[in-house]
Design an enzyme around this catalytic site. Structure first.
Site: not given
Ligand code: NAD
Length: 499
Positions: A297, A263, A188, A395
């Protein structure tokens, strides 16, 4: 911002995609759809089907059947390698098409998208070798009456959920490893960036992958992603995305105790010592936070810089930020493209404002770039940041660098590790002893000395702490997609237990 005209033209109308199950396209039919608007151009570029839970169930059934009848896992390593090599060739054949749609859906610079497509093909080539070299162990030390074998078997049907920032490259860091191990897959992609996963499905079929081994179901996270994480007939989920969603996935996966690889996010430090080659370090730091417009990331978004050179180094960074070519993502000269969505743009600008409110100084950038179309943010340096501020801890996922000074190696390590994340870290110094001392102490899964955001499929990726669990890529990655079985073989006659 450069006013540059793109050398590629925009599509006249959105490209319509169905979804891909059992080796064939399935048309949207009466299902709902979503139009993806190009972040750099503000025009609809693709039309994606919003699949339902029933569609997911069908795809899982197909993948289960393909796993059970061993049409893929029953092949030899050579047979699997052959398909992976043909898939790599197929990617290279359609490289320009993939890079084009990837650029339009993500807003990333096309030169970068082209590199990613090329890098992806090379990962499939690497995995062809992995398919052939994957093996187990033998134990010849169990005594004369026993031989032990340890075999690796494919884990089964894997649900693969990926984000929007590197849709094609991240797929390449996952799919060929799963295929090398002999698994079947239901993928997906992010609802924002589904095109390249669907093109990949077609490439794999053409490369000879048996029908039903790789399937793509498009749709939203809360509907299809959540159902995938909770699905009773999926054996493993490989999830890449935010830490918040990763937690949901982990909780949902308890339905059948499926294995989960996560992850997740990061807030990675760039540790710069006074003895570094400062010009090279500044170049690396600027690349590290501008790559993919900071929507990466492993973005090096925390600059930890030795106090004695902090001012000088920040000046170098500001000078280099000013030279980064920001512009139309379709222009091959562009280095820094658009921000993925209006909501994300607001989030980044909100963080910059918050940083200022908390006492940081905007040394450069700090605002959006006024353009007729699309959303672009100036590379931003926040100076005088302390490690307790939100801009140091959370983040931001944009081209925003928070600069924090340190006085000693020990303090640098402490600052680097004082964060919930542990995805990556870079250290810049001309002293190898110092570099190794820092790298050994830093809590991060991916580290670099005098470079950043580079590597190859041989090297594992993954995070410490709240950046995730498990590893992708390299032999470590392929082993994640296997179950280990121990086989005990008796040698000679049995000693009777009865009588
Ligand atoms: P996200 O978590 O919002 O979405 C990721 C994927 O999860 C998408 O496909 C989305 O549709 C799906 N999803 C959303 N809600 C879900 C749910 N409840 N259940 C299951 N699936 C759901 O992340 P994003 O905004 O697409 O990507 C950015 C994030 O991804 C950042 O935090 C970034 O650090 C992280 N990321 C990590 C890595 C890595 O290798 N560690 C790589 C790339 C991106």
């Amino acid at each position: 911002m450069d006013t540059i005209s793109p050398s590629l033209s925009l599509p006249d109308s959105p490209r319509e995609f169905g979804f891909y199950v059992g080796g064939r396209w399935i048309e949207r039919g009466l299902r709902k759809h979503m139009e993806r608007v190009s972040p750099g151009h503000d025009i609809p570029v693709t039309r994606i089907t919003l699949c339902t839970k029933d569609d997911l169930d069908d795809a899982v059934r197909v993948a289960r059947r393909a796993f059970k009848d061993r049409r893929w896992s029953g092949l030899s390593g050579t047979g699997r390698a052959d398909v992976l090599l043909k898939a790599a060739a197929g990617i290279r054949e359609r490289a320009e098409e993939i890079a084009y749609w990837e650029t339009l859906e993500t807003g990333k610079a096309i030169s970068q998208a082209r590199n990613e497509v090329d890098g992806a093909a090379s990962i499939y080539e690497y995995c062809a070798g992995t398919a052939r070299s994957l093996h187990g162990d033998t134990f010849n030390n169990l005594g004369d009456k026993m031989l032990g074998l340890v075999t690796r078997e494919p884990i089964g049907v894997v649900g693969l959920i990926i984000p929007w920032n590197f849709p094609f490259f991240i797929l390449a860091e996952r799919i060929p490893f799963m295929l090398a191990a002999g698994c079947t897959i239901v993928a997906k992609p992010s609802e924002l960036t589904s095109a390249s996963a669907l093109i990949m499905a077609e490439i794999l079929t053409k490369a000879g992958l048996p029908d039903g081994v790789f399937n793509v179901v498009t749709g939203t996270g809360p509907e299809v992603g959540q159902a995938m994480a909770a699905h009773m007939d999926i054996d493993m989920i490989s999830f890449t995305g935010s830490t918040v969603t990763g937690r949901n996935v982990l909780l949902a996966s308890s339905s059948n105790f499926k294995k989960v690889g996560l992850e997740l996010g990061g807030k990675s430090p760039q540790i710069v010592f006074a003895d570094a080659n400062l010009d090279e370090a500044a170049d690396g730091v600027v690349f590290g936070v501008c790559f993919n417009a900071g929507q990466c990331c492993v973005s090096g978004s925390r600059l930890l810089v030795e106090r004695s050179i902090a001012e000088k180094f920040e000046r170098l960074v500001v000078e280099k930020f000013a030279k980064v070519r920001i512009g139309d993502p379709l222009d091959p000269r562009t280095q820094l493209g658009a921000i993925v969505s209006p909501a994300h743009n607001e989030k980044i600008l909100g963080y910059i404002k918050k940083g200022e409110e908390e006492g940081a100084r905007i040394a450069c950038g700090g605002k959006a770039i006024g353009t007729k179309a699309g959303r672009f943010i100036h590379p931003t340096l926040l100076s005088g940041v302390s490690n307790t501020m939100a801009v140091a801890r959370e983040e931001i996922f944009g081209p925003v660098l928070s600069s924090i000074p340190f006085d000693s190696l020990e303090e640098a390590v402490e600052l680097a590790n004082d964060n919930d994340y542990g995805l990556a870290a870079s250290v810049w110094t001309s002293n190898i002893d110092k570099a190794l001392q820092v790298i050994r102490s830093v809590q991060a899964g991916r580290t670099w000395v005098n470079t950043t955001i580079t590597g190859g499929p041989e090297m594992p990726i993954g995070g410490f702490k709240q950046s995730g669990t498990g590893r992708e890529t390299g032999v470590y990655g392929v082993e994640e997609y296997t179950e280990i079985k121990s086989i005990h073989i008796a040698i000679g006659r049995r000693e009777p237990w009865v009588g």
